[in-house]
Design a protein around this motif. Structure first.
Motif, mmCIF file in Angstrom:
data_model
loop_
_atom_site.group_PDB
_atom_site.id
_atom_site.type_symbol
_atom_site.label_atom_id
_atom_site.label_comp_id
_atom_site.label_asym_id
_atom_site.label_seq_id
_atom_site.Cartn_x
_atom_site.Cartn_y
_atom_site.Cartn_z
ATOM 1 N N THR A 1 1.649 60.308 -15.241
ATOM 2 C CA THR A 1 1.620 58.912 -15.648
ATOM 3 C C THR A 1 1.027 58.078 -14.527
ATOM 4 N N ILE B 1 5.534 60.226 -23.094
ATOM 5 C CA ILE B 1 6.956 60.573 -22.975
ATOM 6 C C ILE B 1 7.691 60.335 -24.300
ATOM 7 N N VAL C 1 9.025 50.436 -28.869
ATOM 8 C CA VAL C 1 9.001 50.946 -27.496
ATOM 9 C C VAL C 1 7.644 50.736 -26.858
ATOM 10 N N GLY C 2 7.635 50.622 -25.564
ATOM 11 C CA GLY C 2 6.383 50.684 -24.812
ATOM 12 C C GLY C 2 6.008 49.408 -24.104
ATOM 13 N N GLU C 3 6.448 48.292 -24.628
ATOM 14 C CA GLU C 3 6.111 47.003 -24.037
ATOM 15 C C GLU C 3 7.022 45.964 -24.674
ATOM 16 N N PRO C 4 7.100 44.783 -24.052
ATOM 17 C CA PRO C 4 7.913 43.752 -24.692
ATOM 18 C C PRO C 4 7.312 43.410 -26.050
ATOM 19 N N ASP D 1 15.024 47.727 -29.997
ATOM 20 C CA ASP D 1 13.946 47.540 -29.025
ATOM 21 C C ASP D 1 14.397 48.312 -27.789
ATOM 22 N N THR D 2 13.752 49.448 -27.544
ATOM 23 C CA THR D 2 14.242 50.379 -26.527
ATOM 24 C C THR D 2 13.422 50.279 -25.250
ATOM 25 N N TRP E 1 12.586 51.853 -21.726
ATOM 26 C CA TRP E 1 12.702 53.058 -20.891
ATOM 27 C C TRP E 1 11.347 53.393 -20.340
ATOM 28 N N GLN E 2 11.240 54.514 -19.631
ATOM 29 C CA GLN E 2 9.996 54.880 -18.954
ATOM 30 C C GLN E 2 9.827 56.394 -18.954
ATOM 31 N N GLU F 1 9.712 58.048 -16.475
ATOM 32 C CA GLU F 1 10.616 58.502 -15.419
ATOM 33 C C GLU F 1 12.072 58.582 -15.868
ATOM 34 N N ASP G 1 9.575 47.152 -12.997
ATOM 35 C CA ASP G 1 9.485 46.038 -13.944
ATOM 36 C C ASP G 1 10.254 44.845 -13.385
ATOM 37 N N ILE H 1 12.597 41.898 -20.570
ATOM 38 C CA ILE H 1 11.640 42.508 -19.643
ATOM 39 C C ILE H 1 10.447 41.570 -19.511
ATOM 40 N N ARG I 1 5.360 44.288 -15.403
ATOM 41 C CA ARG I 1 5.348 45.143 -14.219
ATOM 42 C C ARG I 1 5.229 44.311 -12.950
ATOM 43 N N ASN J 1 -0.392 47.554 -18.992
ATOM 44 C CA ASN J 1 0.145 48.102 -20.219
ATOM 45 C C ASN J 1 -0.841 47.779 -21.338
#
Ligand code: WTA
Length: 653
Positions: A268, A314, A390-393, A415-416, A418-419, A421, A506, A518, A521, A527
């Motif tokens: 990533t 991921i 998922v993935g961005e706000p 609205d999840t 995560w990363q 990582e 973030d 959120i 970054r 993103n």
């Protein structure tokens, strides 16, 4: 979408779960409170009991968490198990005939694969890998279209303890080569091609190109026939998937591996030019995906779960290849683009396959929203009971559309946050309990110690004050390191606060109800359509072009993609008249596409004689971002070494 803070600060609409949903949900308020309490009272004990209940161990663990060498944490370290056994074999007793995978290709071809069939196919392919010389601990790169065999390949690696590294099929030959070399992979699994957007994605051609200058490690290439078009096969190196499985046994005993054995690497983007190989464990990772399937996705035995992510990301690992199978679920896999033959395809797939849980990215929602309500309204979406993003706000407007037009105001939206990582969802509503607010991922899940801190590492308690998003305690599905670069692991995630807690990269704030929002970054990571890209990565690609001396890349807010890439380029020769050179721009865009992949192509390129720098030579990115977004520069620019360059950069000269 980069949040417009003013409008979001005013966002106070609250959507509690409907009574119907709450009544039938597996987790209610009191269960949730009990989970939080247990995790709070005894963090390790909480995870230990879940690990014992939820995973099948070949050898039980006796230590839960080893923190002696922090931040190199080890979970359940003396336990042994097999991930593929936990995803497939353990369901055979009562779910052998249950559908594990429903597949639909872009051209409309469909397949249903039961758990018994998935078991057979995984065993055969695992045996084929062994026959090609793959041993426990070897690295295998997977560069495949979104077809069931991609999941079978991942599960087969897990079965024999080989470490897979899936490379997204949209990445270029160059990106593939770098990942093969970085991991010293022994075998590459690919396909003749894939169907996407009505065209063939030439995966084998890219693989051949990658292998032209690859290091010595790579020995064999296994090629799935998907598109059936003519491709060259290299004798001695390339073998068809169908030939590889022709003479092997249908049974393959899963190899017991240590809980900490690496399950996979996934590359990533970070703040430097070189993507990092995020390394995940076996037991802890799987536990994270299982718990979130239950808590966040409220998993039920009759669910048809569709996470639209490609296995190259991921999300496609945790919520296609592992989590839903580990809980014995049925997943949907769709090969192609959401716009083929038209923008109703996703909704048609939901109708045709009776999808119950639908999980996608805000960028997809925004793109589909553009085509109007009448498109989804043509389809019967009544099977859907839960939606996720998922993935961005997600911007409140897209959230409301998703809620009303897709969810018909019946379905909770999770609205999840995560990363790559974190391995699994970390902040998310619990669908039967949490009242949601459009644009907020709400609260941390049980056992996940999320916090917002200031630059000194103190928790910020003032509502709506922004800070750094950190995780205060280790969690089982956390990354275990960066492949081959331990120093970078420690520095990137732990260095800022002396290894005390994990820094997510973030920025975030919490509102008066303690909900997380959120904000974006804090590092040089963009993103674009929910995909992470490093500005440095794109810059390195640009300066590798013979015509370019210097480049600076920033994100520009975009209504659909969240961000697009805006590049400022200084050429070796003269700056083109008015800073425009369409032919060169096309060439540079394609060049970046070849170096990284189509998603990294800059949307805009502007040529200048120089870049705005401080007297110490630092590029003023903040300023470049302002210019890219078309806003007026209001900050003081007198500290710039070359203030006059601003006019050129703004395209005014
Ligand atoms: C962003 C994707 C806001 C965030 C699973 C994070 C989000 C990065 C959300 C990780 C969300 C992910 N709301 N932002 N619900 N989910 N992000 O590694 O900036 O591809 O750090 O993992 O995406 O991207 P990655």
């Amino acid at each position: 979408m980069p949040q417009n803070i003013d409008s979001i600060l005013q966002e106070n609409r609250l959507f509690p779960p409907t009574t119907d949903f709450a009544k039938s949900a597996t987790i209610d308020e009191s269960k949730l409170q009990a989970l939080y309490q247990q995790a709070e009272d005894d963090h390790e004990g909480f995870w230990a009991s879940l690990a014992r209940d939820e995973l099948n161990w070949d050898k039980p663990f006796s230590t839960t968490l080893n923190s002696h060498n922090a931040p190199h944490y080890r979970w359940f370290e003396d336990g042994e198990l097999n991930v593929s056994y936990n995803c497939i074999d353990r369901h055979l007793a009562d779910k052998a005939d249950k559908t594990a995978i429903i597949f639909e290709g872009e051209q409309g071809d469909t397949r249903h694969i039961t758990y018994a069939e998935l078991h057979r196919d995984t065993c055969r392919f695992a045996n084929a890998l062994k026959a090609q010389g793959v041993e426990t601990g070897d690295r295998v790169v997977i560069y495949m279209p979104m077809v069931p065999e991609a999941v079978i390949a991942m599960q087969a690696c897990a079965r024999i303890g080989a470490i897979h590294s899936v490379v997204f099929g949209g990445f270029s030959a160059e990106a593939l080569k770098n990942r093969i070399d970085d991991a010293s992979a022994k075998v590459l699994i690919t396909a003749d091609g894939g169907h996407r957007g009505g065209k063939i994605v030439e995966l084998k051609a890219a693989a051949d190109k990658a292998l032209e200058n690859c290091g010595e490690s790579l020995q064999k290439v296994i090629v799935l026939k998907r598109t059936q078009h003519d491709i060259p096969m290299k004798a001695g190196r390339d073998i068809w998937w169908s030939d590889a499985i022709a003479d092997v046994n249908d049974k393959c005993t899963p190899v017991s591996v240590n809980a900490e054995h690496p399950l996979f690497l996934l590359y990533t983007s970070g703040s430097t030019g070189k993507p990092k190989g995020i390394q995940h464990s076996s037991a802890g990772y799987l536990l994270g995906t299982i718990m979130t399937m239950k808590w966040v996705f409220d998993h039920r035995p009759d669910d048809i779960f569709w996470c639209t992510a490609d296995v190259g990301w991921i999300t496609g690992h945790s919520y296609v290849a592992y989590g839903p199978l580990a809980v014995g679920g049925t997943i949907m896999i769709y090969e192609g683009a959401p716009t083929v033959p038209d923008t109703g395809r996703f909704w048609k797939l939901c109708e045709d396959h009776k999808i119950t849980v639908f999980y996608t990215a805000p960028t997809a929602i925004r793109a589909l929203m553009k085509s109007g309500d009448e498109v989804p309204n043509k389809y019967d979406l009544s099977s859907i009971r839960l939606l996720g993003t998922v993935g961005e706000p997600i911007n409140p407007e897209a959230w409301m559309w998703y809620h009303e037009v897709i969810g018909k105001a019946r379905c909770p939206i999770v609205d999840t946050w995560w990363q790559t990582e974190t391995g699994a969802n970390m902040i998310s509503p619990i669908p039967g309990v949490t009242a949601t607010k459009p644009g907020s991922c709400t609260r941390a899940l049980p056992g996940m110690a999320l916090d917002v801190v200031d630059d000194e590492g103190n928790s910020i308690t003032t509502p709506d004050k922004g800070g750094l998003l950190v995780i205060r305690k280790p969690w089982p599905s956390m990354l275990r390191g960066i492949w081959g670069d331990d120093a970078r692991y420690v520095e990137t995630y732990w260095g800022m606060f002396d290894n005390r807690f994990y820094v997510a990269g973030d920025s975030a704030r919490r509102d008066q109800d303690g909900y997380f929002w959120i904000m974006g970054r804090i590092d040089d990571v963009l993103n674009v359509s929910g995909h992470r890209l490093g500005t440095m990565e794109v810059e390195s690609a640009l300066v590798a072009h013979p015509a370019v001396v210097e480049a600076a890349v920033v994100g520009r807010p975009d209504e659909i993609k969240g961000e697009t890439i805006f590049a400022y380029v200084v050429l070796k020769g003269e700056r083109p008249a008015d800073g425009i050179d369409d032919a060169l721009t096309l060439e540079l865009r394609n060049w970046v596409g070849e170096q990284i992949g189509a998603i990294a192509k800059p949307g805009n390129i502007r040529y200048a004689d120089n870049l705005p720098k401080t007297r110490s030579g630092k590029i003023m990115r903040r300023l470049l971002r302002t210019i890219a977004s078309g806003e007026e520069i209001t900050s003081d620019t007198s500290t710039l070494e070359n203030e006059a360059i601003l006019l050129q950069l703004q395209g005014k000269e």
